[in-house]
Design a protein around this motif. Structure first.
Motif, mmCIF file in Angstrom:
data_model
loop_
_atom_site.group_PDB
_atom_site.id
_atom_site.type_symbol
_atom_site.label_atom_id
_atom_site.label_comp_id
_atom_site.label_asym_id
_atom_site.label_seq_id
_atom_site.Cartn_x
_atom_site.Cartn_y
_atom_site.Cartn_z
ATOM 1 N N UNK A 111 0.805 -1.225 0.000
ATOM 2 C CA UNK A 111 0.000 0.000 0.000
ATOM 3 C C UNK A 111 0.835 1.272 0.000
ATOM 4 N N UNK A 112 2.120 1.149 -0.244
ATOM 5 C CA UNK A 112 2.997 2.311 -0.209
ATOM 6 C C UNK A 112 3.295 2.789 -1.631
ATOM 7 N N UNK A 113 2.861 4.004 -1.976
ATOM 8 C CA UNK A 113 3.098 4.494 -3.347
ATOM 9 C C UNK A 113 4.564 4.777 -3.647
ATOM 10 N N UNK A 114 5.397 4.861 -2.608
ATOM 11 C CA UNK A 114 6.796 5.241 -2.827
ATOM 12 C C UNK A 114 7.735 4.049 -3.020
ATOM 13 N N UNK A 115 7.250 2.879 -2.731
ATOM 14 C CA UNK A 115 8.149 1.717 -2.774
ATOM 15 C C UNK A 115 7.683 0.689 -3.794
ATOM 16 N N UNK A 116 8.640 -0.122 -4.194
ATOM 17 C CA UNK A 116 8.356 -1.335 -4.983
ATOM 18 C C UNK A 116 9.434 -2.324 -4.543
ATOM 19 N N UNK A 117 9.185 -2.978 -3.404
ATOM 20 C CA UNK A 117 10.238 -3.716 -2.722
ATOM 21 C C UNK A 117 10.357 -5.174 -3.165
ATOM 22 N N UNK A 165 2.245 7.475 4.936
ATOM 23 C CA UNK A 165 3.042 8.672 5.164
ATOM 24 C C UNK A 165 3.893 8.961 3.932
ATOM 25 N N UNK A 166 3.723 10.149 3.446
ATOM 26 C CA UNK A 166 4.419 10.451 2.196
ATOM 27 C C UNK A 166 5.923 10.601 2.387
ATOM 28 N N UNK A 167 6.386 10.766 3.631
ATOM 29 C CA UNK A 167 7.822 10.894 3.819
ATOM 30 C C UNK A 167 8.522 9.554 3.756
ATOM 31 N N UNK A 168 7.762 8.497 3.737
ATOM 32 C CA UNK A 168 8.372 7.174 3.640
ATOM 33 C C UNK A 168 8.616 6.586 5.009
ATOM 34 N N UNK A 169 8.247 5.349 5.191
ATOM 35 C CA UNK A 169 8.305 4.714 6.493
ATOM 36 C C UNK A 169 9.693 4.232 6.852
#
Lengths: 303, 615
Positions: free
Chosen positions: B43-49, B580-584
């Protein structure tokens, strides 16, 4: 009633082909043919090939098979088929997975184990030829011509009409059996195959396949019920009973060898074994076509 | 062939300094990737882990800046040559002041680069211990702690320091039974799929096609120690010793239900592929979906999609999805395979709940599921082919639209089986058992490829978008996003942004070479940008759109997250963090950012850029 072959598995056209192959096409009505009708009309010619096979198998196995153990196994198998027939009245499994087919497999296991440990499969595999259509027609013709040979079918609750359908399925699928499901042992180039020694005798594969499919069916029917309907379930029951019938016929042949009573001639023995293995092989390859490989046209309607 | 004598865990490994020396530009920035971050990746738009994103492998990103309305603003950021054409990169978000780092495989090697600029930090080169039968490109990697974990074609599972590129541990990923009984060696096994990491456990299958049997395994992500293994082919369901060539390879990346601690994976064909004569019975557990307990490796359920397969109809990808079934939210496994249906399976019981309409052609001169003719002289046209009505290309489920997006192929072949089949140790052909001629100019129908959007509940094909169907060109993978678009590739080299609701082409870019994997995407709030990376057969192309998040798209993303949170209360904390847009937790500086080096130099084309269907 889902315990009979009511799903169009065998058409009148198939029965006509069967009757014609046995040379009784004009004498028996396809729609209502019974084993008695066919037996009364058929004239099986003598087959030196069948006689030789029977003689060779008998020579290999006399003294190694246990008639009492086989009779116990047959009784257990007949009981399990009867239980399947009763359980099948419920139709497809719903909330819970059931175990009626697995029970049939469990009941079949002692026969399989005995045949395996006594070298029965190796012997039959060594002597039975490629199941070409002409050979199958000859064997089935001899089989149906003897009331004693077809008797084990009645012990499983199969009617005379069911018996005709069972044999019709063999003849109707003889070409496929020849092409896809039966390679004579001597035809397998084992010496050229790395795991050649691991490829089992085809007779053993036929009987093992019966157990493998029966052990899988309950789970398949429960897991895939959204695709299936009572027609599929009826097919499953029919093919399961057919597979059991094939095993019963083979065990009857093994029992006759064990008894050393001479109640079957060598020719009759090989006709019985050939028919029994062919029924097992055909039924287990019809089963996925009718119950497992469910195409869009075959599937139950979506909710 | 020599018998396999490698230790299970190869801790005494060759120092990697020499291997890295020529390829090292700078340390990659970043900090430890935690289990919580891996849980939040879905569910994190900033990652593709992980390979198809997240433990659930839904192939969906909530990144929402790119929309049908602004897709034409996609601007090229950089491109680099990259061999193989089958790999999916992963992207680890940067901490404050740090760029995100991309890790991408090429052949058997692994490269770290600044995801936003393409500047390469380092390349870890791996030389195969053996090459026989294993010419496979690696399709991806995963990240855990301070390492990137991936597997080479010789089944060496490796953890590489994600900052420096140094090898931390290496394990020979085979089962105990394989070590004991696989004679003459394990060389018929190989690897192409990316591993998945969950709570410190690396979950990994194998590729087959060599006529052996395959296994699925779990490893300690910290040490590489094998925790358990699961042999896919159960000998008790195979006659005599035929299980030894049962195959059933779990060759794609698994998915995980973190709430129940269950791993789901699919398996491939039995062997020989187009010859069932010598393998009586259903041939468990080929062509199946399998659920195992991650802690113990114990089997929870197995669902076989194609029993006693004669056509090489592998199962491909599994995704963990929450969807409404008969009025109740139900956790299901969405699965695609080569047959041309999309399946919905109850995650708890293994029962089939839905099967879609066919999304590709089924049947030709021979009906679907007709046995291949005996002998080459009797071959006839049939469909789908062994390449599949859909391919291994990653597909995606959007919780926003409730649709599953996949690649569909109308294809034809002329299979035949060899009655005189021989099992030969010196050739891959031994596992075929006949012929699989493909592609063919069919009289039965026209070749076609397309994207299909399927409603998993009703099974309806909601829309399709046709692609050019050049010979041997297939539709690439598909990635739905929170911006109501599907990022899609075509075999003829077009990158398309499709409207997720209608399938209309919002924008198209000619990449120039065929695209098979799904594009990936990541959001960089500090730049107001959403990036997209596309792997083609010749390289990596990265584009972006700079746009403010609109209230509508922000709301959509938050609503999606809230829905997930309600359904899965145990992960509420993780899920909230993921918004959180700052990244977890990626904030700690660990190494200089923005380093170094020109984009990757031209690289040698990797080995075995196969056009094969599987493994």
């Amino acid at each position: 009633m889902v315990t009979e072959n009511t799903n169009g598995q065998i058409s009148d056209e198939d029965r006509r082909t069967f009757l014609k192959a046995l040379g009784v096409g004009g004498a028996v009505a396809a729609g209502s043919a019974s084993l008695d009708d066919v037996r009364n009309a058929v004239t099986a010619g003598e087959s030196a090939q069948l006689a030789q096979i029977g003689s060779d198998v008998r020579a290999d196995l006399t003294g190694s098979l246990d008639a009492a153990a086989l009779a116990d196994g047959q009784a257990e198998l007949a009981s399990a088929v009867s239980s399947l027939t009763a359980a099948a009245e419920q139709g497809l499994p719903a909330a819970e997975q059931r175990a009626e087919f697995e029970s049939l497999a469990t009941a079949s296991q002692p026969i399989y184990d005995h045949l395996e440990t006594t070298g029965f499969f190796q012997s039959t595999d060594a002597h039975l030829p490629q199941f070409e259509p002409s050979y199958l027609e000859s064997a089935v013709s001899t089989f149906v011509g003897s009331e004693a040979l077809t008797e084990p079918l009645a012990s499983l609750g199969l009617t005379d009409g069911d018996g005709v359908d069972l044999l019709t399925e063999v003849i109707a699928n003889a070409e496929e059996l020849d092409a896809y499901h039966w390679v004579a042992s001597e035809e397998i180039p084992r010496s050229q195959i790395e795991f050649g020694e691991k490829i089992p005798p085809m007779t053993k594969a036929a009987s093992f396949g019966v157990l493998a499919w029966l052990n899988d069916l309950d789970e398949h029917l429960w897991q895939k019920q959204v695709l299936l309907d009572d027609g599929h379930y009826g097919d499953a029951v029919w093919h399961a009973r057919s597979m059991a019938a094939g095993l019963q016929l083979v065990s009857e042949g093994a029992k006759a060898v064990a008894e050393e009573s001479g109640r079957f001639s060598d020719e009759e023995l090989s006709a019985l074994l050939t028919t029994g293995f062919a029924v097992q092989a055909i039924a287990q390859n019809m089963l996925p076509k009718d119950v497992y490989w469910v195409t869009e046209e075959m599937r139950a309607p979506r909710n | 062939m020599a018998k396999q004598d490698k230790p299970d865990r190869e801790s005494e490994i060759e120092p990697t300094a020499e291997r890295l020396a020529e390829n090292f530009q700078a340390e990659a920035p970043g900090s430890t990737v935690t289990d919580e971050q891996l849980r939040a990746d879905d569910d994190n738009p900033e990652s593709w882990l992980q390979y198809n994103k997240g433990l659930k492998q839904r192939g969906y990103s909530p990144a929402a800046r790119i929309t049908p309305e602004n897709a034409d603003q996609l601007t090229e950021e950089y491109s680099m040559e990259l061999g193989g054409g089958q790999q999916t990169p992963i992207v680890v978000p940067g901490g404050e002041g740090e760029p995100p780092v991309m890790y991408v495989t090429e052949g058997q090697n692994l490269t770290a680069l600044n995801a936003n600029t393409g500047d390469v930090y380092w390349t870890f080169e791996y030389e195969l211990e053996y090459k026989h039968n294993v010419g496979r490109n690696q399709r991806g990697a995963s990240v855990w702690g301070d390492t990137v974990i991936y597997c080479a074609a010789d089944l060496r599972l490796m953890a590489v320091d994600r900052y420096t590129g140094e090898l931390q541990w290496q394990t020979h990923a085979v089962s105990e039974r394989q070590k004991e009984k696989m004679n003459p060696s394990t060389h018929r096994l190989t690897n192409s799929g990316a591993p998945l990491v969950f709570d410190g456990v690396v979950l990994k299958g194998q590729s087959g096609e060599g006529g052996n049997w395959s296994a699925f395994m779990a490893f300690d992500a910290e040490t590489g120690e094998k925790l358990w293994d699961y042999n896919v082919i159960p000998p008790e369901f195979w006659i005599d010793e035929t299980w030894r060539f049962g195959d059933g390879a779990p060759w794609t990346t698994p998915s995980v239900d973190p709430e129940t601690g269950t791993v789901f994976f699919t398996t491939g064909n039995p062997s020989p592929q187009v010859n069932g004569v010598v393998r009586a019975g259903p041939n468990k557990h080929s062509d199946s979906v399998i659920a195992l307990d991650i802690e113990t490796g114990e089997e929870k359920w197995v669902h076989q999609l194609t029993a006693h397969d004669w056509w090489d109809y592998d199962a491909y990808l599994s995704s963990v999805i929450d969807m409404e079934i008969d009025g109740e939210t139900t956790r299901v496994i969405g699965v695609k395979d080569k047959t041309g249906w999309f399946y919905v399976i109850d995650a708890e019981t293994g029962q089939l709940l839905r099967r879609s309409e066919p999304h590709a052609n089924q049947g030709a001169e021979l009906p679907m599921f007709a046995l291949p003719p005996a002998g080459e002289e009797n071959k006839k046209e049939q469909s789908p082919t062994a390449m599949g009505a859909t391919d291994w290309h990653p597909s995606g489920y959007s919780p926003d639209t409730g649709l599953y997006y996949l690649d569909s192929n109308d294809d034809f072949w002329e299979p035949w089986y060899d009655p005189d089949w021989e099992f030969r140790p010196d050739s891959l052909e031994h596992s075929v058992g006949g012929g699989k001629p493909f592609p063919i100019p069919a009289e039965s129908g026209e070749r076609a490829t397309r994207v299909s959007a399927i409603d998993p509940d009703s099974g309806e094909i909601v829309w399709t978008q046709e692609n050019e169907a050049a010979p041997f060109q297939f539709t690439g993978g598909n990635t739905p996003t929170g911006g109501n678009v599907v990022l899609s590739g075509t075999g003829t080299g077009a990158f398309r942004v499709l409207n997720a609701e209608t399938g209309e082409i919002a924008h198209e870019i000619d990449i120039g070479s065929g695209i098979r994997p799904a594009p990936i995407t990541w959001d960089v709030p500090a730049e107001n940008k959403q990036y997209v990376a596309i792997t083609s057969s010749t390289g990596l192309e990265v584009y972006s759109v700079e746009a403010e998040l609109t209230e509508e798209t922000e709301t959509a993303t938050q609503t999606e997250t809230a829905t997930e949170t309600e359904a899965v209360t145990e992960t509420a904390t993780d899920t909230e963090e993921s918004t959180e847009t700052s990244g977890p937790g990626f904030g700690a500086a660990a190494g200089a950012a923005g380093v170094a080096g020109a984009a990757a130099a031209a690289k040698k084309r990797s080995d075995g850029d196969d056009e094969d269907d599987d493994a």
